[in-house]
Design a protein around this motif. Structure first.
Motif, mmCIF file in Angstrom:
data_model
loop_
_atom_site.group_PDB
_atom_site.id
_atom_site.type_symbol
_atom_site.label_atom_id
_atom_site.label_comp_id
_atom_site.label_asym_id
_atom_site.label_seq_id
_atom_site.Cartn_x
_atom_site.Cartn_y
_atom_site.Cartn_z
ATOM 1 N N SER A 22 -40.698 13.740 -18.900
ATOM 2 C CA SER A 22 -41.740 13.248 -19.820
ATOM 3 C C SER A 22 -42.091 11.956 -19.303
ATOM 4 N N SER A 23 -41.715 11.343 -18.022
ATOM 5 C CA SER A 23 -42.073 10.181 -17.679
ATOM 6 C C SER A 23 -43.764 10.402 -17.382
ATOM 7 N N SER A 24 -44.545 9.026 -17.590
ATOM 8 C CA SER A 24 -45.913 8.891 -17.440
ATOM 9 C C SER A 24 -46.231 8.837 -15.943
ATOM 10 N N SER A 25 -47.327 8.321 -15.614
ATOM 11 C CA SER A 25 -47.890 8.130 -14.287
ATOM 12 C C SER A 25 -47.428 6.752 -13.983
ATOM 13 N N ARG A 26 -47.339 6.472 -12.629
ATOM 14 C CA ARG A 26 -46.901 5.144 -12.110
ATOM 15 C C ARG A 26 -47.799 4.073 -12.644
ATOM 16 N N ALA A 27 -49.190 4.386 -13.055
ATOM 17 C CA ALA A 27 -50.060 3.094 -13.467
ATOM 18 C C ALA A 27 -49.333 2.830 -14.799
ATOM 19 N N SER A 28 -49.168 3.553 -15.484
ATOM 20 C CA SER A 28 -48.680 3.387 -17.069
ATOM 21 C C SER A 28 -47.235 2.606 -16.944
ATOM 22 N N GLN A 29 -46.474 3.016 -15.801
ATOM 23 C CA GLN A 29 -45.000 2.399 -15.727
ATOM 24 C C GLN A 29 -45.209 0.755 -15.463
ATOM 25 N N ASN A 30 -46.269 0.400 -14.988
ATOM 26 C CA ASN A 30 -46.656 -0.883 -14.284
ATOM 27 C C ASN A 30 -46.879 -2.006 -15.797
ATOM 28 N N LEU A 31 -45.690 -2.014 -16.631
ATOM 29 C CA LEU A 31 -45.764 -3.136 -17.648
ATOM 30 C C LEU A 31 -44.735 -3.778 -18.056
ATOM 31 N N VAL A 32 -44.633 -4.923 -18.747
ATOM 32 C CA VAL A 32 -43.455 -5.835 -19.019
ATOM 33 C C VAL A 32 -43.756 -5.940 -20.758
ATOM 34 N N THR A 33 -42.718 -5.729 -21.325
ATOM 35 C CA THR A 33 -42.792 -5.836 -22.831
ATOM 36 C C THR A 33 -41.761 -7.041 -23.387
ATOM 37 N N CYS A 34 -42.183 -8.029 -23.879
ATOM 38 C CA CYS A 34 -41.322 -8.984 -24.375
ATOM 39 C C CYS A 34 -41.376 -9.076 -25.948
ATOM 40 N N LEU A 35 -40.064 -9.109 -26.562
ATOM 41 C CA LEU A 35 -40.160 -9.545 -28.008
ATOM 42 C C LEU A 35 -39.514 -10.696 -28.348
ATOM 43 N N TYR A 36 -40.076 -11.559 -29.398
ATOM 44 C CA TYR A 36 -39.922 -12.790 -29.960
ATOM 45 C C TYR A 36 -39.595 -12.701 -31.289
ATOM 46 N N VAL A 49 -45.274 -9.049 -26.977
ATOM 47 C CA VAL A 49 -46.150 -9.233 -26.044
ATOM 48 C C VAL A 49 -46.029 -8.125 -24.688
ATOM 49 N N THR A 50 -47.031 -7.671 -24.537
ATOM 50 C CA THR A 50 -47.063 -6.570 -23.470
ATOM 51 C C THR A 50 -47.915 -6.988 -22.187
ATOM 52 N N TRP A 51 -47.570 -7.131 -21.167
ATOM 53 C CA TRP A 51 -48.293 -7.266 -20.143
ATOM 54 C C TRP A 51 -48.649 -5.974 -19.308
ATOM 55 N N SER A 52 -49.570 -5.698 -18.991
ATOM 56 C CA SER A 52 -49.744 -4.076 -18.055
ATOM 57 C C SER A 52 -50.822 -4.461 -17.006
ATOM 58 N N ARG A 53 -50.793 -3.665 -16.019
ATOM 59 C CA ARG A 53 -51.564 -3.720 -14.844
ATOM 60 C C ARG A 53 -51.984 -2.298 -14.556
ATOM 61 N N SER A 54 -53.289 -2.126 -14.358
ATOM 62 C CA SER A 54 -53.714 -1.044 -13.650
ATOM 63 C C SER A 54 -54.621 -0.940 -12.567
ATOM 64 N N LEU A 55 -55.509 0.146 -12.306
ATOM 65 C CA LEU A 55 -56.478 -0.136 -11.086
ATOM 66 C C LEU A 55 -57.463 -0.764 -11.777
ATOM 67 N N MET A 56 -57.740 -0.706 -12.985
ATOM 68 C CA MET A 56 -58.777 -1.244 -13.866
ATOM 69 C C MET A 56 -58.673 -2.967 -13.935
ATOM 70 N N TRP A 80 -60.467 -3.349 -18.793
ATOM 71 C CA TRP A 80 -61.840 -3.471 -18.382
ATOM 72 C C TRP A 80 -62.498 -4.672 -19.089
ATOM 73 N N LEU A 81 -61.923 -5.246 -19.913
ATOM 74 C CA LEU A 81 -62.565 -6.680 -20.691
ATOM 75 C C LEU A 81 -61.961 -7.921 -20.160
ATOM 76 N N PHE A 82 -60.920 -7.576 -19.147
ATOM 77 C CA PHE A 82 -59.963 -8.843 -18.982
ATOM 78 C C PHE A 82 -60.773 -9.653 -17.778
ATOM 79 N N SER A 83 -61.971 -9.378 -17.346
ATOM 80 C CA SER A 83 -62.855 -10.051 -16.428
ATOM 81 C C SER A 83 -62.996 -11.438 -17.151
ATOM 82 N N LYS A 84 -62.994 -11.328 -18.366
ATOM 83 C CA LYS A 84 -62.966 -12.751 -18.984
ATOM 84 C C LYS A 84 -61.676 -13.098 -19.284
ATOM 85 N N MET A 85 -60.900 -13.941 -18.399
ATOM 86 C CA MET A 85 -59.593 -14.373 -18.389
ATOM 87 C C MET A 85 -59.073 -15.322 -19.151
#
Length: 289
Positions: A22-36, A49-56, A80-85
């Motif tokens: 059931s594990s997803s691809s390596r790209a989708s695993q590259n995330l950090v989720t923080c709860l406040y 708050v979830t931070w993620s990183r992919s090839l895009m 794909w919209l994150f070019s506006k940082m």
């Protein structure tokens, strides 16, 4: 909860410990989720708050849920919209005005998707700064014109994916204003008849599990900053599952009734966290081949 029931609630949270298929691809695993946890007009709510990183590129997601686990609002900043940082978003949530502002244009990143410095992410509700992440606090207050919140926002949970072959590293702050600790998990389970597991915090060994083939799931209490921390582990996939399977570790600052696990069953998790159960760090450890 008995230890043989350890994985019984997995799946609702998106991770199957006993079934790596059931594990997803390596790209989708590259995330950090923080709860406040915070309060709005006297009512508890959770900010995720979830931070993620992919090839895009980088991605950021922020959601606010009320005490009944109903979504109040959500903002997704797609890779794909994150070019506006830098940017802002205004929303309405249960008769409150929510203003989310971010500036990651000069952020510095490590190996993970979560920025380390040179950034801010601000969540403002009714002109109060209920959540402020990053080291650019002056810039955040100047940009938002917000006032400090009267409620005490608490960092209650973090879920992170880490990678290694034998050694897996992470960082954690187990209490407010406490030290940031280096966590090292070492386990050489490939080809050994009697593998063992060792956990070090700031280079000091705090836990060792021998005969891991018989103790692939378990829990043990350690002390960090004089605070008892319950450590749960499940390395079944490393020993008996798929070569690409992951192990799971949880560091929980408070003991919970019957050893229930807040990261396996979402409702149990939420009820425990909202009652002030403490901070939990969940690490999904993936073996690099």
């Amino acid at each position: 909860m008995k230890m043989r029931d350890f994985p019984s609630c997995f799946g609702e949270s998106g991770v199957q410990i006993a079934d790596s298929s059931s594990s997803s691809s390596r790209a989708s695993q590259n995330l950090v989720t923080c709860l406040y946890r915070t309060k709005v007009h006297g009512c508890s709510c959770t900010i995720t708050v979830t931070w993620s990183r992919s090839l895009m590129g980088q991605g950021l997601s922020i959601s606010i849920d009320d005490d009944a686990n109903q979504s109040l609002c959500r903002v997704d900043i797609k890779p794909w919209l994150f070019s506006k940082m830098k940017g802002s978003k205004g929303l309405e949530a249960d008769k409150s005005k929510v203003y989310i502002v971010w500036d990651i244009s000069a952020a510095k990143f490590g190996s993970g998707p979560e920025p380390l410095e040179g950034f801010f992410v601000a969540v403002v509700i009714d002109h109060e700064m209920v959540l402020l992440l990053g080291d650019l606090s002056k810039e955040a207050y100047r940009k938002t014109n917000a006032v400090p919140s009267t409620s005490n926002t608490m960092f209650i949970s973090k879920r992170e994916h880490i990678y290694g072959k034998k050694v897996y590293c992470a960082k954690a702050q187990f209490c407010d204003n406490g030290h940031v600790h280096d966590i090292v998990i070492e386990c050489d389970a490939v080809g050994l008849k009697d593998p063992s597991l060792e956990i070090r915090i700031d280079r000091k060994r705090v836990m060792q599990v021998k005969h891991l083939a018989w103790k692939f799931r378990g829990n043990q209490t350690i002390l960090v900053d004089g605070l008892p921390v319950e450590v749960f582990w499940d390395v079944h996939n490393w020993l008996f599952g798929s070569p690409v399977g992951n192990a799971v570790f949880m560091f929980q600052t408070c003991l919970m009734p019957e050893k229930s696990l807040p990261w396996t069953c979402p409702q149990v998790s939420r009820d425990s966290q909202l009652s002030g159960i403490g901070f939990s760090l969940i690490l999904y450890a993936w073996r690099n081949e």
